[in-house]
Write a protein that holds these residues in place. Structure first.
Motif, PDB file in Angstrom:
ATOM      1  N   ASP A 350      22.650  95.972  52.881  1.00 45.28           N
ATOM      2  CA  ASP A 350      21.864  94.475  52.314  1.00 45.28           C
ATOM      3  C   ASP A 350      21.067  94.271  51.511  1.00 45.28           C
ATOM      4  OD1 ASP A 350      23.447  93.772  54.750  1.00 45.28           O
ATOM      5  OD2 ASP A 350      21.653  93.964  56.236  1.00 45.28           O
ATOM      6  N   GLY A 351      19.400  95.288  51.132  1.00 39.64           N
ATOM      7  CA  GLY A 351      19.085  95.885  49.495  1.00 39.64           C
ATOM      8  C   GLY A 351      18.830  95.591  49.030  1.00 39.64           C
ATOM      9  N   ALA A 352      21.045  96.121  48.865  1.00 42.44           N
ATOM     10  CA  ALA A 352      21.362  96.994  47.236  1.00 42.44           C
ATOM     11  C   ALA A 352      20.990  95.483  46.379  1.00 42.44           C
ATOM     12  CB  ALA A 352      22.196  97.419  47.243  1.00 42.44           C
ATOM     13  N   PRO A 353      20.610  96.257  45.562  1.00 42.91           N
ATOM     14  CA  PRO A 353      20.594  95.164  44.361  1.00 42.91           C
ATOM     15  C   PRO A 353      22.266  94.916  43.474  1.00 42.91           C
ATOM     16  CG  PRO A 353      19.765  97.325  42.930  1.00 42.91           C
ATOM     17  CD  PRO A 353      20.744  97.190  44.297  1.00 42.91           C
ATOM     18  N   GLY A 354      22.410  92.901  43.590  1.00 39.91           N
ATOM     19  CA  GLY A 354      23.612  92.722  43.268  1.00 39.91           C
ATOM     20  C   GLY A 354      23.971  91.083  43.729  1.00 39.91           C
ATOM     21  N   GLY A 355      24.804  90.897  43.364  1.00 42.87           N
ATOM     22  CA  GLY A 355      25.890  89.129  44.037  1.00 42.87           C
ATOM     23  C   GLY A 355      25.175  89.056  45.334  1.00 42.87           C
ATOM     24  N   THR A 356      24.456  88.148  45.305  1.00 44.89           N
ATOM     25  CA  THR A 356      24.088  87.408  47.317  1.00 44.89           C
ATOM     26  C   THR A 356      25.110  86.508  47.730  1.00 44.89           C
ATOM     27  OG1 THR A 356      22.063  86.236  46.506  1.00 44.89           O
ATOM     28  CG2 THR A 356      22.176  88.709  46.855  1.00 44.89           C
ATOM     29  N   LEU A 357      25.386  86.908  49.121  1.00 46.00           N
ATOM     30  CA  LEU A 357      25.998  85.483  49.834  1.00 46.00           C
ATOM     31  C   LEU A 357      25.034  85.598  51.574  1.00 46.00           C
ATOM     32  CD1 LEU A 357      28.710  84.283  49.583  1.00 46.00           C
ATOM     33  CD2 LEU A 357      29.323  86.127  51.644  1.00 46.00           C
ATOM     34  N   ASP A 358      24.595  83.807  50.955  1.00 46.31           N
ATOM     35  CA  ASP A 358      23.703  84.002  52.194  1.00 46.31           C
ATOM     36  C   ASP A 358      24.279  83.619  53.488  1.00 46.31           C
ATOM     37  OD1 ASP A 358      25.937  81.798  52.188  1.00 46.31           O
ATOM     38  OD2 ASP A 358      24.764  80.313  51.691  1.00 46.31           O
ATOM     39  N   SER A 378      21.557  88.259  51.976  1.00 39.78           N
ATOM     40  CA  SER A 378      21.808  89.683  51.403  1.00 39.78           C
ATOM     41  C   SER A 378      22.856  90.083  50.473  1.00 39.78           C
ATOM     42  CB  SER A 378      22.033  90.687  52.785  1.00 39.78           C
ATOM     43  OG  SER A 378      23.521  90.485  53.643  1.00 39.78           O
ATOM     44  N   SER A 379      22.501  91.594  50.036  1.00 43.62           N
ATOM     45  CA  SER A 379      23.798  91.277  48.931  1.00 43.62           C
ATOM     46  C   SER A 379      25.070  91.813  49.805  1.00 43.62           C
ATOM     47  CB  SER A 379      22.983  93.060  48.149  1.00 43.62           C
ATOM     48  OG  SER A 379      24.316  93.500  47.179  1.00 43.62           O
ATOM     49  N   PHE A 380      25.962  90.804  48.611  1.00 42.42           N
ATOM     50  CA  PHE A 380      27.591  90.741  48.536  1.00 42.42           C
ATOM     51  C   PHE A 380      28.415  92.199  48.099  1.00 42.42           C
ATOM     52  CE2 PHE A 380      31.310  88.457  48.312  1.00 42.42           C
ATOM     53  CZ  PHE A 380      32.045  89.029  49.477  1.00 42.42           C
ATOM     54  N   VAL A 381      28.156  91.784  46.186  1.00 44.49           N
ATOM     55  CA  VAL A 381      28.883  92.927  45.508  1.00 44.49           C
ATOM     56  C   VAL A 381      27.571  93.678  44.573  1.00 44.49           C
ATOM     57  CG1 VAL A 381      30.073  92.942  43.742  1.00 44.49           C
ATOM     58  CG2 VAL A 381      30.417  91.112  45.761  1.00 44.49           C
ATOM     59  N   PRO A 382      27.362  94.799  45.715  1.00 44.59           N
ATOM     60  CA  PRO A 382      26.684  95.491  44.517  1.00 44.59           C
ATOM     61  C   PRO A 382      26.713  95.522  43.295  1.00 44.59           C
ATOM     62  CG  PRO A 382      26.924  96.175  46.552  1.00 44.59           C
ATOM     63  CD  PRO A 382      28.097  95.444  46.410  1.00 44.59           C
ATOM     64  N   ALA A 383      25.638  95.763  42.315  1.00 41.93           N
ATOM     65  CA  ALA A 383      26.183  95.995  41.082  1.00 41.93           C
ATOM     66  C   ALA A 383      26.902  96.960  40.582  1.00 41.93           C
ATOM     67  CB  ALA A 383      24.289  95.707  40.339  1.00 41.93           C
ATOM     68  N   VAL A 384      26.590  98.222  41.078  1.00 43.64           N
ATOM     69  CA  VAL A 384      27.256  98.907  41.235  1.00 43.64           C
ATOM     70  C   VAL A 384      28.793  98.748  41.167  1.00 43.64           C
ATOM     71  CG1 VAL A 384      25.676 101.075  40.919  1.00 43.64           C
ATOM     72  CG2 VAL A 384      26.595 100.065  42.775  1.00 43.64           C
ATOM     73  N   PHE A 394      35.541 105.260  48.441  1.00 49.15           N
ATOM     74  CA  PHE A 394      35.069 105.643  50.119  1.00 49.15           C
ATOM     75  C   PHE A 394      33.746 105.684  49.494  1.00 49.15           C
ATOM     76  CE2 PHE A 394      39.615 105.253  50.791  1.00 49.15           C
ATOM     77  CZ  PHE A 394      40.105 104.443  51.274  1.00 49.15           C
ATOM     78  N   GLU A 395      33.023 106.933  48.086  1.00 53.18           N
ATOM     79  CA  GLU A 395      32.305 108.005  48.413  1.00 53.18           C
ATOM     80  C   GLU A 395      31.350 107.057  47.680  1.00 53.18           C
ATOM     81  OE1 GLU A 395      32.219 110.550  49.259  1.00 53.18           O
ATOM     82  OE2 GLU A 395      34.677 110.625  50.203  1.00 53.18           O
ATOM     83  N   TRP A 396      31.069 105.558  46.471  1.00 51.09           N
ATOM     84  CA  TRP A 396      30.666 105.515  45.830  1.00 51.09           C
ATOM     85  C   TRP A 396      28.930 105.076  46.339  1.00 51.09           C
ATOM     86  CZ3 TRP A 396      28.727  99.969  46.088  1.00 51.09           C
ATOM     87  CH2 TRP A 396      29.187  99.340  46.832  1.00 51.09           C
ATOM     88  N   SER A 397      29.082 104.525  47.619  1.00 50.23           N
ATOM     89  CA  SER A 397      27.272 104.167  48.090  1.00 50.23           C
ATOM     90  C   SER A 397      26.388 104.695  48.182  1.00 50.23           C
ATOM     91  CB  SER A 397      27.793 103.609  49.400  1.00 50.23           C
ATOM     92  OG  SER A 397      28.384 104.783  50.294  1.00 50.23           O
ATOM     93  N   ALA A 398      26.357 105.896  47.973  1.00 44.87           N
ATOM     94  CA  ALA A 398      25.116 107.103  46.918  1.00 44.87           C
ATOM     95  C   ALA A 398      24.826 105.846  45.747  1.00 44.87           C
ATOM     96  CB  ALA A 398      25.322 108.481  47.197  1.00 44.87           C
ATOM     97  N   ASP A 399      25.279 105.540  45.106  1.00 48.85           N
ATOM     98  CA  ASP A 399      24.811 105.245  44.273  1.00 48.85           C
ATOM     99  C   ASP A 399      24.390 103.789  44.183  1.00 48.85           C
ATOM    100  OD1 ASP A 399      24.916 107.713  42.739  1.00 48.85           O
ATOM    101  OD2 ASP A 399      26.982 107.608  42.687  1.00 48.85           O
ATOM    102  N   LEU A 400      24.253 103.204  45.505  1.00 55.66           N
ATOM    103  CA  LEU A 400      23.912 101.547  45.491  1.00 55.66           C
ATOM    104  C   LEU A 400      22.881 101.493  44.337  1.00 55.66           C
ATOM    105  CD1 LEU A 400      24.581 100.847  49.244  1.00 55.66           C
ATOM    106  CD2 LEU A 400      25.850 100.084  47.684  1.00 55.66           C
ATOM    107  N   TYR A 401      21.995 102.108  44.507  1.00 52.18           N
ATOM    108  CA  TYR A 401      20.313 101.780  43.516  1.00 52.18           C
ATOM    109  C   TYR A 401      20.337 102.402  42.250  1.00 52.18           C
ATOM    110  CZ  TYR A 401      18.888  99.795  48.924  1.00 52.18           C
ATOM    111  OH  TYR A 401      18.733  99.081  49.239  1.00 52.18           O
ATOM    112  N   ARG A 402      21.627 102.617  41.870  1.00 50.89           N
ATOM    113  CA  ARG A 402      21.094 103.609  40.433  1.00 50.89           C
ATOM    114  C   ARG A 402      20.481 102.431  39.120  1.00 50.89           C
ATOM    115  NH1 ARG A 402      25.391 107.418  37.239  1.00 50.89           N
ATOM    116  NH2 ARG A 402      24.699 107.568  35.603  1.00 50.89           N
TER     117      ARG A 402
END
Length: 444
Positions: A350-358, A378-384, A394-402
């Motif tokens: 929810d708090g990842a940088p990215g395009g948000t959706l209400d 909150s975050s809908f499409v994270p920037a990464v 399936f593995e990318w979520s660890a880099d949400l805040y890169r």
């Protein structure tokens, strides 16, 4: 090896609706609010849309699972053009039902700063013909609507005067639809004559809708079934949502993995790999409605957003916690717990940088609940995801805040990308993104 993200639900009976009295069902239904398809974005209807110079009725170039999709394109010729010459195809994104091409024009051509023409009018002033591509059912399989996109590309080639190459892409899901269409055309040796591919806040690695909000949509639908149209969870259970969402649940009572819970997502990603993953011939551009410095919106993991106490009813829903095991995300109580939901090893999306959706705001409004402005989106499409970080979906979520500021070239599947200066609404046309795209096309 990391634990697989999952969700676990505890209920007093097989389904929540069977564990409550009729009075309790009515109380929860009232708390959950209005009927209708949750998460679907209504058109704004603000401003005028330029009448199209011509329209194309389109039929998919192939069938998917026995279904041939249909759509429509609105052609807006460049200033001084009386024939299609330099086609720029912009595909519509994810929503419920048919595309509204007038709304798509209004959205992308709304002035992003005073005294500056809209993005699409600037394209037309550059001698670029704008082709807005829509779909009659935006929520169906991506491969089916990709066939409509392929048909649009071939129609543009057929009607084009001269031999200028095409620019093809889309906003949100439209970027995935055209990505698959171009890649498949290449795999089948169909000449798409496309020089540049672009995506606008497209979930290349996946999108996110809070799992607890998905569950509340199913819960409302179970307690108050609709007989006169689609239910609250219709968009969530749609094929396109299953293919796009990083985490998906099939019901209010579902317990199990959330990244591999839909076979449609697994099959789509396998199909995408089969056709080449990305089209190889075009130069690939992408923009993200989130920042690239790794700083997301201020949404502390695990914070209650909805905390309704209406004796004896209690309903709680929380911002997605960060990892951990059996972290509570939602509870419905009538004295004793009736339904509780907890996630394990799910990152703080929810708090990842990215395009948000209400999403939180829409549900709060539907339920008639107060909500702080900071929690509405909150975050809908994270920037990464929007910049297609070179990761397994399936593995990318660890880099949400890169931090993407100095990302090595081999760390993205795109050739060039631009992040915004703030985390803003998904699909928004901002000065930073619009001018970057215009600059990329200036020499075309």
């Amino acid at each position: 090896m990391a634990q697989e993200p999952r969700i676990d639900v505890e209920t007093r009976a097989q389904g929540v609706e069977h564990s409550l009295t009729s009075e309790q069902v009515e109380r929860i239904s009232e708390a959950l609010g209005r009927q209708g398809v949750w998460f679907a974005a209504p058109p704004s209807r603000r401003g005028d849309a330029r009448p199209a110079d011509r329209t194309w009725d389109l039929v998919g170039d192939w069938a998917h699972e026995g279904r041939v999709a249909t759509g429509r394109a609105a052609v807006h010729l460049a200033e001084g053009h009386d024939e299609l010459t330099r086609p720029f195809i912009l595909a519509d994104g994810f929503n419920y039902g048919p595309s509204d091409l007038d709304e798509l024009w209004r959205h992308f051509n709304a002035p992003y700063q005073k005294g500056t023409p809209g993005f699409l009018d600037q394209l037309r002033a550059m001698g670029i013909d704008v082709v807005l591509l829509g779909f009659d059912q935006r929520q169906i399989h991506i491969q089916a609507n990709a066939a409509v996109a392929a048909s649009c590309v071939l129609r543009a080639i057929d009607e084009r005067r001269g031999d200028d190459p095409l620019v093809v892409g889309g906003v949100s899901m439209g970027g995935m639809v055209t990505r698959y269409a171009l890649a498949r055309m290449e795999s089948e040796r169909i000449d798409h004559q496309t020089d540049k591919f672009f995506s606008w806040d497209t979930p290349h690695l996946g999108a996110w809708i809070p799992l607890v909000l998905q569950q509340l949509a199913y819960l409302h639908e179970a307690l108050q079934p609709r007989s006169d149209g689609p239910g609250q969870a219709e968009l969530i259970r749609s094929p396109a949502a299953q293919q796009l969402l990083w985490g998906w649940v099939e019901s209010a009572d579902y317990s199990g993995p959330v990244t591999t819970s839909s076979r449609l997502r697994t099959e789509f990603l396998e199909d995408l790999r089969r056709v080449g993953w990305f089209p190889m011939r075009p130069y690939k551009l992408g923009v993200a409605n989130g920042v690239g410095n790794g700083t997301g919106p201020d949404l502390p993991p695990g914070t209650p957003v909805f905390d309704l106490h209406h004796d004896p009813l209690q309903l709680t829903a929380r911002i997605q916690p960060n990892l951990g095991e059996l972290q509570n995300v939602g509870t419905v109580r009538f004295g004793a717990p009736v339904w509780t939901s907890a996630t394990s090893w799910v990152p703080a999306f929810d708090g990842a940088p990215g395009g948000t959706l209400d999403s939180w705001g829409k549900i709060a409004d539907a339920m008639g609940l107060p909500i702080q402005d900071r929690y509405r989106s909150s975050s809908f499409v994270p920037a990464v995801s929007a910049i297609a970080l070179a990761r397994d979906p399936f593995e990318w979520s660890a880099d949400l805040y890169r931090d993407l500021t100095d990302l090595p070239k081999d760390e993205t599947f795109l050739d060039a990308f631009c992040c915004d200066i703030a985390n803003g609404p998904h699909g928004a046309v901002t000065k930073t993104l619009a001018e970057w795209v215009l600059e990329q096309l200036a020499g075309w």
